[in-house]
Design an enzyme around this catalytic site. Structure first.
Site, PDB file in Angstrom:
ATOM      1  N   LYS A 114     -17.238  -3.881 -31.266  1.00 46.30           N
ATOM      2  CA  LYS A 114     -18.002  -5.187 -30.686  1.00 46.30           C
ATOM      3  C   LYS A 114     -19.144  -5.306 -31.471  1.00 46.30           C
ATOM      4  CE  LYS A 114     -18.493  -3.131 -26.361  1.00 46.30           C
ATOM      5  NZ  LYS A 114     -17.710  -1.998 -26.714  1.00 46.30           N
ATOM      6  N   ARG A 158     -19.630  -5.172 -17.358  1.00 43.38           N
ATOM      7  CA  ARG A 158     -18.562  -3.803 -17.229  1.00 43.38           C
ATOM      8  C   ARG A 158     -18.083  -3.453 -16.210  1.00 43.38           C
ATOM      9  NH1 ARG A 158     -19.888  -0.170 -22.635  1.00 43.38           N
ATOM     10  NH2 ARG A 158     -21.364  -1.305 -23.581  1.00 43.38           N
TER      11      ARG A 158
HETATM   12  P1  ADP Z   1     -20.026   1.677 -26.523  1.00 48.97           P
HETATM   13  O1  ADP Z   1     -19.310   0.464 -26.237  1.00 48.97           O
HETATM   14  O2  ADP Z   1     -19.685   2.274 -27.916  1.00 48.97           O
HETATM   15  O3  ADP Z   1     -19.910   2.583 -25.286  1.00 48.97           O
HETATM   16  P2  ADP Z   1     -22.823   0.365 -25.983  1.00 48.97           P
HETATM   17  O4  ADP Z   1     -23.831   0.525 -27.264  1.00 48.97           O
HETATM   18  O5  ADP Z   1     -22.365  -0.973 -25.658  1.00 48.97           O
HETATM   19  O6  ADP Z   1     -21.609   1.368 -26.855  1.00 48.97           O
HETATM   20  O7  ADP Z   1     -23.384   1.211 -24.853  1.00 48.97           O
HETATM   21  C1  ADP Z   1     -23.882   2.509 -24.953  1.00 48.97           C
HETATM   22  C2  ADP Z   1     -24.227   2.563 -23.336  1.00 48.97           C
HETATM   23  O8  ADP Z   1     -25.169   1.974 -22.711  1.00 48.97           O
HETATM   24  C3  ADP Z   1     -22.797   3.011 -22.398  1.00 48.97           C
HETATM   25  O9  ADP Z   1     -22.108   4.034 -22.555  1.00 48.97           O
HETATM   26  C4  ADP Z   1     -23.480   3.000 -21.192  1.00 48.97           C
HETATM   27  O10 ADP Z   1     -24.304   3.940 -20.799  1.00 48.97           O
HETATM   28  C5  ADP Z   1     -24.824   1.893 -21.344  1.00 48.97           C
HETATM   29  N1  ADP Z   1     -24.496   0.625 -21.040  1.00 48.97           N
HETATM   30  C6  ADP Z   1     -24.132  -0.436 -21.948  1.00 48.97           C
HETATM   31  N2  ADP Z   1     -24.012  -1.531 -21.309  1.00 48.97           N
HETATM   32  C7  ADP Z   1     -23.897  -1.270 -20.026  1.00 48.97           C
HETATM   33  C8  ADP Z   1     -23.609  -2.151 -18.955  1.00 48.97           C
HETATM   34  N3  ADP Z   1     -23.129  -3.612 -18.868  1.00 48.97           N
HETATM   35  N4  ADP Z   1     -23.575  -1.294 -17.627  1.00 48.97           N
HETATM   36  C9  ADP Z   1     -23.870  -0.187 -17.620  1.00 48.97           C
HETATM   37  N5  ADP Z   1     -24.333   0.677 -18.599  1.00 48.97           N
HETATM   38  C10 ADP Z   1     -24.257   0.217 -19.801  1.00 48.97           C
END
Ligand code: ADP
Length: 193
Positions: free
Chosen positions: A14, A89
């Site tokens: 992503k 999510r």
């Molecule tokens: P990945 O998709 O590789 O898990 P991200 O950088 O998108 O990496 O997200 C890292 C972390 O940030 C997630 O594991 C979660 O703890 C938190 N996070 C990101 N987006 C959300 C969301 N929409 N809701 C809850 N937690 C989130």
């Protein structure tokens, strides 16, 4: 106005493809993961709250994430639209996004889903761990993040599928190959001049 969601499991790419897609659409990328990491680095209250969830591979609680996103999507740079990377999510987050969009008198144009085979995901994330040293890229936490994605985020695929918004992209293979596929989808989303 172009409002698009980019979805996919951890390691799907992503972050790698978000800027390109957003550039083609002429909108900013709003990445909840990046915002949380920036808050952690800055040592804010939000960062302190988020850190333990990030480190454990768990989602930050919906009320915290939703409040942050509501505020971010109200900022001036989001007026032409936005590409959401990593949000929503959960079903609760999807409902909040519907509310925010309704209040702005707009609706989602598409949900682009990057699909990658499970073992390839683990291998990619372990490789990234060696390079970037992210605190959530250990094998145990990676497996947990994939589980949480399957439990909490995969249901959104049928939600958006039912609305006819899904654009699935094969995220397996080389970055350059995936990039071509993402560009192909972006072209189909860009209104003809
Ligand atoms: P990945 O998709 O590789 O898990 P991200 O950088 O998108 O990496 O997200 C890292 C972390 O940030 C997630 O594991 C979660 O703890 C938190 N996070 C990101 N987006 C959300 C969301 N929409 N809701 C809850 N937690 C989130």
């Amino acid at each position: 106005m172009t409002t698009v969601v980019l979805m996919g499991p951890p390691g799907a790419g992503k972050g790698t493809h978000a800027e390109l897609l957003a550039g083609r659409l002429g909108v900013p990328v709003i990445s909840t993961g990046d915002i949380f990491r920036a808050q952690v680095a800055a040592g804010t209250d939000l960062g302190r709250t988020a850190q333990r969830y990030l480190d454990a591979g768990e989602y930050v609680p919906d009320e915290v994430t939703n409040a942050m996103v509501r505020e971010r999507l109200d900022a001036g740079d989001c007026r032409p639209g936005f590409l959401l990377d990593g949000y929503p999510r959960t079903l609760d987050q999807a409902a909040v996004l519907d509310e925010v969009l309704a209040a702005q008198a707009r609706s989602l144009v598409a949900v682009v889903v990057l699909q990658v085979d499970q073992e390839a995901l683990v291998q990619r994330l372990l490789r990234r761990a060696e390079i970037e040293h992210r605190s959530d890229d250990t094998e145990e936490v990676i497996r947990r993040r994939l589980e949480v994605y399957a439990e909490q985020t995969v249901p959104l695929i049928s939600l958006y599928g039912g609305r006819g918004l899904l654009r699935e992209v094969d995220g397996n293979g080389e970055i350059s190959e995936v990039r071509e596929r993402v560009l192909h989808v972006a072209c189909a989303l860009t209104p003809a001049e």
